[in-house]
Every structure is written in C-alpha cells, then in structure tokens.
Scaffold this active site. Structure first.
Site, PDB file in Angstrom:
ATOM      1  CE  LYS A 184      -1.731   3.038   2.101  1.00 41.02           C
ATOM      2  NZ  LYS A 184      -1.481   4.468   1.760  1.00 41.02           N
ATOM      3  CD  GLU A 240      10.091  13.663  10.725  1.00 43.74           C
ATOM      4  OE1 GLU A 240       8.975  13.163  10.947  1.00 43.74           O
ATOM      5  OE2 GLU A 240      10.995  13.073  10.111  1.00 43.74           O
ATOM      6  CB  CYS A 248      13.402   9.683   7.454  1.00 45.59           C
ATOM      7  SG  CYS A 248      14.372   8.715   6.299  1.00 45.59           S
ATOM      8  CD  GLU A 262      13.656   1.537   9.636  1.00 44.42           C
ATOM      9  OE1 GLU A 262      14.126   2.618  10.043  1.00 44.42           O
ATOM     10  OE2 GLU A 262      14.132   0.439   9.955  1.00 44.42           O
TER      11      GLU A 262
HETATM   12  P1  NAD Z   1       2.632   9.022   7.151  1.00 44.29           P
HETATM   13  O1  NAD Z   1       2.882   8.375   8.456  1.00 44.29           O
HETATM   14  O2  NAD Z   1       1.610  10.089   7.080  1.00 44.29           O
HETATM   15  O3  NAD Z   1       2.174   7.929   6.080  1.00 44.29           O
HETATM   16  C1  NAD Z   1       2.954   6.796   5.808  1.00 44.29           C
HETATM   17  C2  NAD Z   1       2.075   5.701   5.235  1.00 44.29           C
HETATM   18  O4  NAD Z   1       1.189   5.250   6.264  1.00 44.29           O
HETATM   19  C3  NAD Z   1       1.191   6.147   4.063  1.00 44.29           C
HETATM   20  O5  NAD Z   1       1.155   5.112   3.099  1.00 44.29           O
HETATM   21  C4  NAD Z   1      -0.158   6.308   4.721  1.00 44.29           C
HETATM   22  O6  NAD Z   1      -1.242   6.138   3.827  1.00 44.29           O
HETATM   23  C5  NAD Z   1      -0.127   5.193   5.746  1.00 44.29           C
HETATM   24  N1  NAD Z   1      -1.083   5.329   6.852  1.00 44.29           N
HETATM   25  C6  NAD Z   1      -1.588   6.470   7.397  1.00 44.29           C
HETATM   26  N2  NAD Z   1      -2.464   6.170   8.393  1.00 44.29           N
HETATM   27  C7  NAD Z   1      -2.480   4.819   8.507  1.00 44.29           C
HETATM   28  C8  NAD Z   1      -3.154   3.909   9.352  1.00 44.29           C
HETATM   29  N3  NAD Z   1      -4.002   4.323  10.295  1.00 44.29           N
HETATM   30  N4  NAD Z   1      -2.927   2.592   9.192  1.00 44.29           N
HETATM   31  C9  NAD Z   1      -2.065   2.141   8.246  1.00 44.29           C
HETATM   32  N5  NAD Z   1      -1.400   2.963   7.402  1.00 44.29           N
HETATM   33  C10 NAD Z   1      -1.594   4.286   7.528  1.00 44.29           C
HETATM   34  O7  NAD Z   1       4.043   9.537   6.605  1.00 44.29           O
HETATM   35  P2  NAD Z   1       4.396  10.338   5.280  1.00 44.29           P
HETATM   36  O8  NAD Z   1       3.916  11.743   5.399  1.00 44.29           O
HETATM   37  O9  NAD Z   1       3.988   9.564   4.062  1.00 44.29           O
HETATM   38  O10 NAD Z   1       5.986  10.302   5.325  1.00 44.29           O
HETATM   39  C11 NAD Z   1       6.733  11.152   6.112  1.00 44.29           C
HETATM   40  C12 NAD Z   1       7.210  10.482   7.381  1.00 44.29           C
HETATM   41  O11 NAD Z   1       7.897   9.288   7.052  1.00 44.29           O
HETATM   42  C13 NAD Z   1       8.210  11.330   8.148  1.00 44.29           C
HETATM   43  O12 NAD Z   1       7.948  11.229   9.520  1.00 44.29           O
HETATM   44  C14 NAD Z   1       9.537  10.682   7.809  1.00 44.29           C
HETATM   45  O13 NAD Z   1      10.565  10.904   8.745  1.00 44.29           O
HETATM   46  C15 NAD Z   1       9.153   9.259   7.727  1.00 44.29           C
HETATM   47  N6  NAD Z   1      10.116   8.497   6.949  1.00 44.29           N
HETATM   48  C16 NAD Z   1      10.929   7.631   7.621  1.00 44.29           C
HETATM   49  C17 NAD Z   1      11.885   6.914   6.931  1.00 44.29           C
HETATM   50  C18 NAD Z   1      12.796   5.946   7.647  1.00 44.29           C
HETATM   51  O14 NAD Z   1      13.318   5.066   7.001  1.00 44.29           O
HETATM   52  N7  NAD Z   1      13.017   6.090   8.944  1.00 44.29           N
HETATM   53  C19 NAD Z   1      12.026   7.082   5.549  1.00 44.29           C
HETATM   54  C20 NAD Z   1      11.176   7.984   4.891  1.00 44.29           C
HETATM   55  C21 NAD Z   1      10.223   8.681   5.607  1.00 44.29           C
END
Ligand code: NAD
Length: 500
Positions: free
Chosen positions: A180, A390, A289, A255
């Site tokens: 997803k 963040e 991230c 992550e």
């Molecule tokens: P997000 O948490 O908003 O969304 C991530 C994913 O989770 C999306 O696919 C979203 O649709 C899904 N999601 C949202 N609510 C959910 C739920 N209730 N149940 C299951 N899935 C759900 O994050 P984002 O805005 O897409 O990305 C940015 C974040 O990701 C930042 O915090 C960044 O630091 C982090 N990030 C971390 C890494 C790492 O490897 N540590 C890498 C890239 C990004």
C-alpha cells in the site's frame, strides 16, 4: 474543436490483473510544483480490495516459497535491468508526482536498482550455519524460512526506493506481498510493480492497493492472514501500526521520523561542512527522514559558519524539479506547507532568531505549487520545539555549542535517533562521536543523508523498533530462523544430560 481527454486511472494490481477498486472511487494525484497538472487518478481501495489482495498473496505463497531462491533471483535481476532501461522516464514521473529535483529522483530510482541487484545476489547466499553438535553422531544446522504474506506501507518521499527496500528482501526470501504505497506518490510504486511483473514475478506474488491510510492501510495491517508488516512513515502512524500488530504478535518493522543533526567542530573544514549542511538541510526541501534539521556549530566558528550558510541558503534556486537549474522543489501538499508555516510561527514565538526565509513562495515559477523559502533559525536552544520535533520542511535550526561533549548531549537529547554527522579533522573526536551518538547511522565529514543499500538502515528511540532495513538485516526481518538437528546415532541422546 478540442476534446476533453479523461485522465488516466491507475488501478490496483491483484492476482496478476489490473483491477478497479470495489469502492468504484478514485482520487486525484496532482503535481505539487504545479497543482493544475493532474498526474493521474488512483483508485481508493477499501478493506474488501485489501482482502482480495491478501487472498491472492496467500494462494501464491504456496508455490512461491518452493521456488529455489536462485530462480527467484533471476527474476529480480531482470527487474533490475528493466529499471536501468527506464530510469530516466521513472525519475521524471517521480518528480511530477512528488516534486523533488530530477537529480534526486534519478537517485531514488538508482537506489531501487541497487537494492534489486543486491537482493538478487542474496538468492545464491541466504546463508545459515552448520556447526558441530555437542552429541556424537548428530548433525546441527540453522536455515532461514519464509514467513508468508507481507503487508507493506510506504511514505511518499522515497516512492520507489522505499518500496524496493521492502519488496526485494521479502521476495528473495520466498514471501509474497501486498503493498500500500503513500496516497501522494503511488505512481512510482505502480512502475515498480509493473517492472517486477514484466520480469516474471508470478501472479499473486506481488499485489498493489492504492488509497489512504485509514481505508486501505489499516485493513492491511489488521488482516489476520498477514503475519508480517513493514511500515515506513511518521512516528504517530507507526505507533498505530504497532498497536494493530501487537494482538497477533505480527513481525512488525517500523522506520519512522528523525531530528537529525550535523555537528560542526571548530577544526572542521568549513567549506565541506557548508556543502553538507546545505545538502542535508534543504535536499528534498527538508522532507527526508534523514534531513539535517539541526546544525550544532562550535562557538569559535559560529559567526563565520552562519553568515556563509545564510548566503548559500538564500541563493538556492527554488522551483519545479523538472527544470535542471532548480536546486529545491516544493513541499508535498498544502497540509505539509501549513505544518511548516506553523513551525516557523512556533520558532518565532519561542524566541529563536529567524535569519532567513519564513515565507511561502508564490510568485513566478512558484505560483502554482506548494513552495516555501529555505529557512534558517539561529541561536536556537536545544529544547525549543523547532529543535526537538520533526518539521519535514526546509527549516534548519542552528544551535551554538562549546565542546564536543555538549554537542553530543544536544544530539542525543531528542526523541528520535536516525542519523547524525560530525565535521572535524581530529580523529579522536570523530571516533568519540561515533561511539557516543545514539543513532542508527553516523557520518563523519559527510551530511546526515546518503544511505547505501548493503548497509543496515534505521534508527533508535522513536525512529524505529529495533529492526533495520537494507543489507542482511532486511533478510533477517523477512525470514524466521529454523534450527535443525539430525540424530544418526540410532539411540536417544539427551542434550545437557547424556554428555554432561
Ligand atoms: P505518514 O505516516 O503520514 O504515512 C505513511 C504511510 O502510512 C502512508 O502510506 C499512509 O497512507 C499510511 N497510513 C496512514 N495512516 C495509517 C493507518 N491508520 N494505518 C495504516 N497505514 C496508515 O508519513 P508520510 O507523510 O507519508 O511520510 C513522512 C514520514 O515518514 C516522516 O515522519 C519521515 O521521517 C518518515 N520516513 C521515515 C523513513 C525511515 O526510514 N526512517 C524514511 C522515509 C520517511
């Protein structure tokens, strides 16, 4: 007469077919640099679609787990080659769907290529151990076993690289997948799945469902037939994912966010540190991230560093990432723009010095997108919210420090622990920092970003839950160990009793 052309609708991929969502609904994916450009329509999936995808993956698992790993690897090798051929087109589509500049989207596709080749290589390894038994005429070994259907939830900022970090180790290990992708950047995941299919991944082995988190992500995480969940995204959503996995004791890899730091010591090569700080702070408009959102600078070089840093930040060319002269693209969407604006207000209110930036860009080439100025706060105290939380935007907090010990305390004094960097020419300081920074990744004389696929990637504290992506660490997550004893003595031999 001009004819209206219906936008392309990208469908789900379930059991080897591109299919509509059972919801009958689709949503728009627009270019964040130019919101009047529709990249495509993607279907809004529901629990029913997720259920169909999981059923397909569960059925396909029965055969895929038995395909010899070197044969699975041949498919991955072919996929890597297709990615190489299509790198430029995929990079352009990625810039259109999520905004980062072309050099960076090329790097994103390259990371998927590297991961695919690397995991294909693992197909002829996947080593276990053989070891002497403590009992005579007994053979002992350990081997990896696949687990089953893996649910994968990915963010938008590395829309092909991150899905590849999850897909390739899962597949080479013999698992099947339901992915997803982020609602803001599903096209790159679509391309990746298309490539895997063309390379020969059998039907049902890789499935893709698009849609938002609550409607499509949550049912995947909760599904009883999904024993493995690999999530990358924000810490608040990661917490929900972990809670959903806990009742069934699912393998759950998280992550999450970061508040990464660059430490600039008084003996640093300042030219090098400036290059690193600009790239670390403003690459991907700070939406990584691993973005360097804090820079701790030794007081002896603070003035010089800050004045040169501001000069560089002010001169960055912001605009559409497809323009080769652009150095920084837009934010992903209006919500992220609002988040950044609210943090700038927080910084102002808590007494940080706004040294440059602090405004939305809406003129000229930035008129139609979610652009924000490169922004620098100076004289920040480490406990300010802008130095703790963040922000995920082009906002850097500069913190003065007087010693390495203080810098390390500042570095470790946040809830996250992904990446940290130190610029120094003193080998003792470099090794002390490497030892004492409590993060998953440490860089010496390089910025906080730039992971290589054959080394573990991930972080401590609220960045992760103890797992790592990439490298062999990823194989460890997507397999279970099985220990095998073969007794050929023809008699009962009791461990710890008959050989005592
Ligand atoms: P997000 O948490 O908003 O969304 C991530 C994913 O989770 C999306 O696919 C979203 O649709 C899904 N999601 C949202 N609510 C959910 C739920 N209730 N149940 C299951 N899935 C759900 O994050 P984002 O805005 O897409 O990305 C940015 C974040 O990701 C930042 O915090 C960044 O630091 C982090 N990030 C971390 C890494 C790492 O490897 N540590 C890498 C890239 C990004």
């Amino acid at each position: 007469m001009a004819t209206a052309v219906a936008p392309r609708v990208f469908k789900n991929f379930i059991n080897g077919e591109w299919v509509e969502s059972r919801s009958g609904k689709a949503y728009e994916n627009r270019n964040p640099a130019s919101t009047d450009e529709l990249v495509g329509m993607f279907v809004s999936s529901t629990g029913e679609d997720v259920g169909a995808a999981v059923d397909a993956a569960a059925e396909a698992y029965k055969k895929w787990r038995l395909v010899p790993a070197p044969k699975r690897a041949e498919i991955l090798f072919r996929a890597a080659e297709l990615l190489v051929q299509r790198k430029e087109a995929f990079a352009k589509d990625m810039t259109r769907e999520m905004g980062k500049v072309l050099d960076e989207t090329r790097g994103d596709v390259q990371e998927a290529i590297d991961m695919t080749y690397y995991m294909a290589g693992e197909g002829r390894r996947l080593f276990g151990q053989t070891t002497p038994s403590e009992l005579p005429s007994k053979f002992a070994m350990s081997m990896r076993q696949s687990i089953g259907v893996c649910g994968m939830i990915t963010p938008w900022n590395f829309p092909m690289a991150i899905p590849s970090w999850k897909l390739m180790p899962a597949l080479i290990s013999g698992n099947t997948v339901v992915l997803k992708p982020a609602e803001d950047a599903p096209l790159s995941a679509y391309h990746l799945v298309q490539v895997l299919t063309e390379a020969g991944v059998p039907r049902g082995v890789v499935n893709l469902v698009s849609g938002d988190g609550p409607s499509a992500g949550a049912p995947l995480v909760q599904h009883k037939a999904v024993p493995v969940v690999s999530f990358t995204g924000s810490s608040p959503v990661g917490r929900l994912v972990a809670q959903a996995c806990a009742p069934d004791f699912k393998h759950c890899s998280l992550e999450m966010g970061g508040k990464n730091i660059i430490i600039v010591m008084d003996d640093a090569n300042l030219d090098l540190a400036l290059d690193g700080a600009i790239w670390g702070g403003f690459g991907t408009a700070g939406q990584r991230c691993t973005a360097a959102s804090r820079i701790a600078v030794h007081k002896r070089v603070y003035k010089e560093f800050v004045s040169r840093f501001l000069e560089r930040a002010k001169s960055l060319k912001v605009g559409d990432g497809l323009d080769p002269t652009t150095e920084m693209g837009p934010l992903i969407n209006e919500q992220q723009l609002n988040t950044v604006m609210s943090y700038v207000e927080i910084g102002n209110n808590e007494g940080a010095k706004l040294l440059t930036g602090g405004n939305r860009l809406s003129g000229g080439s930035c008129a139609k997108g979610w652009f924000y100025e490169p922004t620098v706060f100076g004289d920040c105290s480490p406990k300010m919210r802008i130095a703790q939380e963040e922000i995920f935007g082009p906002v850097v907090s500069v913190i003065p420090i007087s010693s390495l010990d203080e810098a390390i305390e500042v570095a470790n004094g946040v809830p996250y622990g992904l990446s940290a960097s130190i610029y120094t020419r003193d080998v003792n300081r470099a090794f002390q920092a490497t030892r004492d920074l409590y993060t998953g990744i440490v860089y010496v004389n390089a910025p906080t970003i730039g992971a290589e696929t054959h080394l573990p990637f991930g972080g401590t504290k609220q960045t992760g839950n103890g797992h790592r992506e990439a490298a062999i660490a990823a194989i460890d997550f997507f397999t279970e160990w099985k220990t095998v004893y073969v007794d050929y003595s023809d008699k009962l031999q009791r461990a710890q009793i008959d050989n005592a």
